[in-house]
Design an enzyme around this catalytic site. Sequence first.
Site, PDB file in Angstrom:
ATOM      1  N   GLU A  60       1.082  -1.221   0.179  1.00 21.27           N
ATOM      2  CA  GLU A  60       0.016   0.224  -0.025  1.00 21.27           C
ATOM      3  C   GLU A  60       0.601   1.053   0.187  1.00 21.27           C
ATOM      4  O   GLU A  60       0.710   2.288  -0.601  1.00 21.27           O
ATOM      5  CB  GLU A  60      -0.646  -0.233   1.279  1.00 21.27           C
ATOM      6  N   HIS A 129      -9.370  -5.513  11.256  1.00 21.07           N
ATOM      7  CA  HIS A 129      -9.813  -5.305  10.306  1.00 21.07           C
ATOM      8  C   HIS A 129     -10.832  -5.175  10.472  1.00 21.07           C
ATOM      9  O   HIS A 129     -11.934  -4.891   9.571  1.00 21.07           O
ATOM     10  CB  HIS A 129      -9.966  -6.861   9.590  1.00 21.07           C
TER      11      HIS A 129
END
Length: 327
Positions: A60, A129
């Site tokens: 990322e 998450h």
Amino acid sequence: MKTIQFREAIAEAMSEEMRRDESIYLMGEEVAEYNGAYKASKGMLDEFGAKRVIDTPIAELGFAGIAIGSTMTGNRPIVEYMTFNFSLVGIDQIINNAAKIRQMSGGQFKCPIVFRGPTASAGQLAATHSQAFESWFANTPGLKVVVPSNPYDAKGLLKSAIRDDDPVIFMESEQMYGDKGEVPEGEYTIPLGVADIKREGTDVTIVSFGKIIKEAYKAADELEKDGISCEIIDLRTVRPMDRKTVVESVKKTNRLVVLEEAWPFGNVATEITYLVQSEAFDYLDAPIIKINTADTPAPYSPVLLEEWLPNMNDVVKAVKKVMYINA
């Protein structure tokens, strides 16, 4: 009007804008060959080819930096994160580069980029998450933050975000990709920074955004049985925030409940609370109540997760409290 899924609204918005402007491209993990982790880019590789729909490694920080750099050579990238939890790996690029380029270059460079993907909890995905970072990004000057709650808003807002000359954080939900809703057949956009009154009411204002707003709708239906009329405002854009719509609603109803899926300290609901007490204090007939998750990481256990997340019962209790009704 046609009825489509949330994921289809996202794909339509991106595809329509990419047909309109060849400088727009999509990159992220599994966006191409796999048609998107949530199938939100289905068919786009076939239409636009591998130069404009780009699968990336699990890196990322790297692909966020590449995309941001490309804005300075005339491109308008869309970066998909499989979840905004993963954006933390690239947050230096977002905060220290994307949000700062225009100012630090003295206006010589703009940064027209959209970072999009799911936010907050999505069932039993555990603590790392299941986090909502809307308030983190909204706290950064230079970024715009959009959190739609339905297919119609998602498509119109995403098209506006892609056309915007500043970086936009566009936050979705894994639990909404299958939601269906009516979307116009033709071209339309929704301006950023404009809230929407989803339900007119007279007794109490409920402000929310994103998928958790569904709990407000359920609560309003339940409260209506008791003769309580709820006005529900969907912020849609967290930054810039539509302050006027919120304040004017509170001036009418004289009561406010804010529902947000986020930790309780220093969040969007906190900002709204300050806004209303500073601009509409004399109109309040009760203290403002904000409803958030528990002040802990998200649990994996389904029983604990149910307790951790706000729900319609929490909204009903909060509304009755500001109405001074014993539940």
